[in-house]
Design an enzyme around this catalytic site. Structure first.
Site, PDB file in Angstrom:
ATOM      1  N   SER A 151      -3.305   5.994  -7.791  1.00 29.59           N
ATOM      2  CA  SER A 151      -2.175   6.575  -7.069  1.00 29.59           C
ATOM      3  C   SER A 151      -1.960   8.050  -7.431  1.00 29.59           C
ATOM      4  O   SER A 151      -2.826   8.879  -7.213  1.00 29.59           O
ATOM      5  CB  SER A 151      -0.923   5.739  -7.332  1.00 29.59           C
ATOM      6  N   LYS A 176      -6.129   3.784  -4.963  1.00 34.81           N
ATOM      7  CA  LYS A 176      -4.844   3.498  -4.296  1.00 34.81           C
ATOM      8  C   LYS A 176      -4.339   4.806  -3.698  1.00 34.81           C
ATOM      9  O   LYS A 176      -3.722   5.617  -4.372  1.00 34.81           O
ATOM     10  CB  LYS A 176      -3.812   2.929  -5.255  1.00 34.81           C
TER      11      LYS A 176
END
Length: 491
Positions: free
Chosen positions: A402, A427
């Site tokens: 992320s 992600k």
């Protein structure tokens, strides 16, 4: 299928043909191609995306067309309507035939006018569907008839709210996005309470294991309840407070919401360690996670000291903390730098963006964020970073995800750092959380946007490849043991 009860099949055929002509519209397929860009300051645009309430407003503000949820196609306004080009007599005939045929066409199975007659369970299902339909980034809804799924779900009779919740879980699972999911009331409340600071924990950081199917303890906070009780890094979570997490579907968030709770309350855990199960009963306490740590080390074969900064996750203050640590390391003689991002699950997007900016020149691209309409928010550095010269290495692994991947890609693709270790998690998407019926029936987590790297790579489910592949099994306080001296080449 529509059926027409008319004495003349030819008349019906003519009517259908003319009505189809009247209803012709132009279509354009949704894509992620940039339709507009933003040059707003990072501090503002980032928060608009990452904050649930603002992200909802941002997406809604750009709504300028009608979306057909059943197939993900955008219906734009037709420049020239066929209706205005038809002779008046034909238009009149067609409208008359339309009125004649209207009562014979079967009505929709569940329309908005039927909402008042729905049972509480059906209204709950409809609300969950609406929240996802409103914000979900994939307008094909995993290439399925999303509207028909709503109709089918609303035609069912539910014996209890539990059955309705199971239906919502099934509906969202069909999207093939593990991050878009139903949150039970307990999970929803736990997330909300964590955001407002009303819960405590045991001092353990969570991540997905190497196989991506099990949640592990990626780190244990020193002097916290977990460390004092004997929990160790790499322990695999099997069960927490009676909730099983060994089905291969659990996420770190799923486990975290069960672990968190009120100060002084007990939490039971079952973990797997080297093939054996170990039980714990721990007491929740207020936990202050030290997200940034630094130390100075030597690397055989290299001149000078190496400063290592370990970043465990990103918050709104991470960049300032890292800047302070860098200044301290340089005063102690550091001439090379390592940013240890192993096990970093991400956190706040602005934290990753601002920390990357510490090492980049002004006006360098950091990340592009595309919403459900393909509208792209381009985020770039605003000013000169504090260190543009020191040889820089990022140490990453399969749990670097992320916001940590946003930073990794920004420094790699701008030619500022060497990336070593193992390919990152992959992600590249943003979620928001929406309550259902005031929160009394939980909520839904919905993927609302996706990242693109400075070179416009979509890393979701792909990850970021490393420049130098190395072991990542060295100690948390000994990152240099994983890095060959070749990783410190000057770019």
């Amino acid at each position: 299928m529509r059926s027409f009860v008319l004495s003349s099949s030819r008349l019906a055929s003519i009517a259908i043909t003319l009505i189809a002509t009247l209803h012709h519209k132009s279509f354009s397929v949704h894509s992620f191609a940039p339709t507009s860009t933003s040059s707003s300051p990072l501090s503002r645009t980032s928060l608009e995306i990452i904050t649930p309430a603002r992200s909802f407003t941002l997406i809604q503000a750009s709504h300028d067309s009608e979306t057909d949820s059943s197939n993900g196609i955008n219906k734009n306004k037709s420049i020239g309507s066929p209706l205005t080009n038809l002779p008046t007599a034909i238009v009149s005939t067609v409208l008359t035939l339309s009125l004649l045929l209207q009562p014979i066409v079967a009505p929709p199975l569940a329309s908005a006018s039927d909402y008042a007659s729905f049972t509480p369970e059906q209204r709950f299902v409809a609300e969950a569907w609406r929240q996802v339909d409103n914000a979900y980034i994939d307008r094909t809804f995993n290439h399925q008839n999303w509207f028909q799924m709503r109709q089918d779900a609303l035609n069912k009779k539910y014996k209890s709210m539990d059955e309705a919740r199971s239906e919502v879980e099934k509906m969202l699972a069909s999207l093939g996005d593990r991050y878009t999911r139903y949150l039970t009331p307990a999970k929803y409340d736990s997330i909300v309470n964590a955001a407002t600071g009303n819960v405590c924990g045991v001092g353990v950081e969570l991540a997905l294991g190497k196989d991506g199917n099990m949640v592990i303890a990626s780190d244990v906070e020193p002097n916290g309840p977990a460390a004092k009780g004997g929990l160790k890094p790499n322990d695999v979570f099997v069960e927490v407070d009676g909730v099983r997490f060994d089905d291969g579907k659990a996420t770190p968030d799923d486990v975290a919401v069960v672990i968190r709770g009120l100060q002084g309350s007990k939490v039971g855990m079952v973990v797997e360690r080297e093939g054996n199960t170990v039980d714990f009963i721990l007491t929740r306490e207020p936990i202050k996670i030290t997200s940034v740590r630094s130390y100075l080390a030597d690397k055989p074969g290299l001149d000078g000291k190496v400063g290592v900064v370990r970043i465990k996750n990103f918050s709104g203050t991470t960049a300032d903390t890292v800047k302070s640590e860098l200044e301290g390391l340089k005063k102690k003689g550091a001439t090379r730098l390592v940013l240890d991002l192993r096990g970093n699950p991400g956190g706040l997007l602005p934290g990753g963006v601002d920390t990357a900016s510490l090492f980049l020149e002004a006006n360098k691209p950091v990340v592009f964020v595309a919403d459900k309409k393909g509208v792209v928010d381009a985020q770039s550095t605003l000013g000169e970073g504090v260190d543009l010269e020191s040889p820089l290495v990022l140490l990453v692994d399969g749990n670097t995800a992320s916001a940590a991947e946003v930073m990794t890609a920004a420094l790699k693709e701008n030619g500022r750092a060497t990336v070593a270790g193992k390919q990152t998690f992959g992600k590249g998407i943003v979620q928001t959380i929406r309550q259902l019926e005031g929160g009394q029936n939980g909520g839904v987590a919905v993927t609302i946007a996706r990242y693109e790297t400075p070179d416009h790579h979509d890393i979701n489910k792909q990850g970021i490849p490393v420049d130098v592949e190395t072991s990542v099994d060295c100690g948390k306080e000994d990152a240099l043991a994983c890095l060959p001296k070749e990783a410190f080449r000057k770019l």
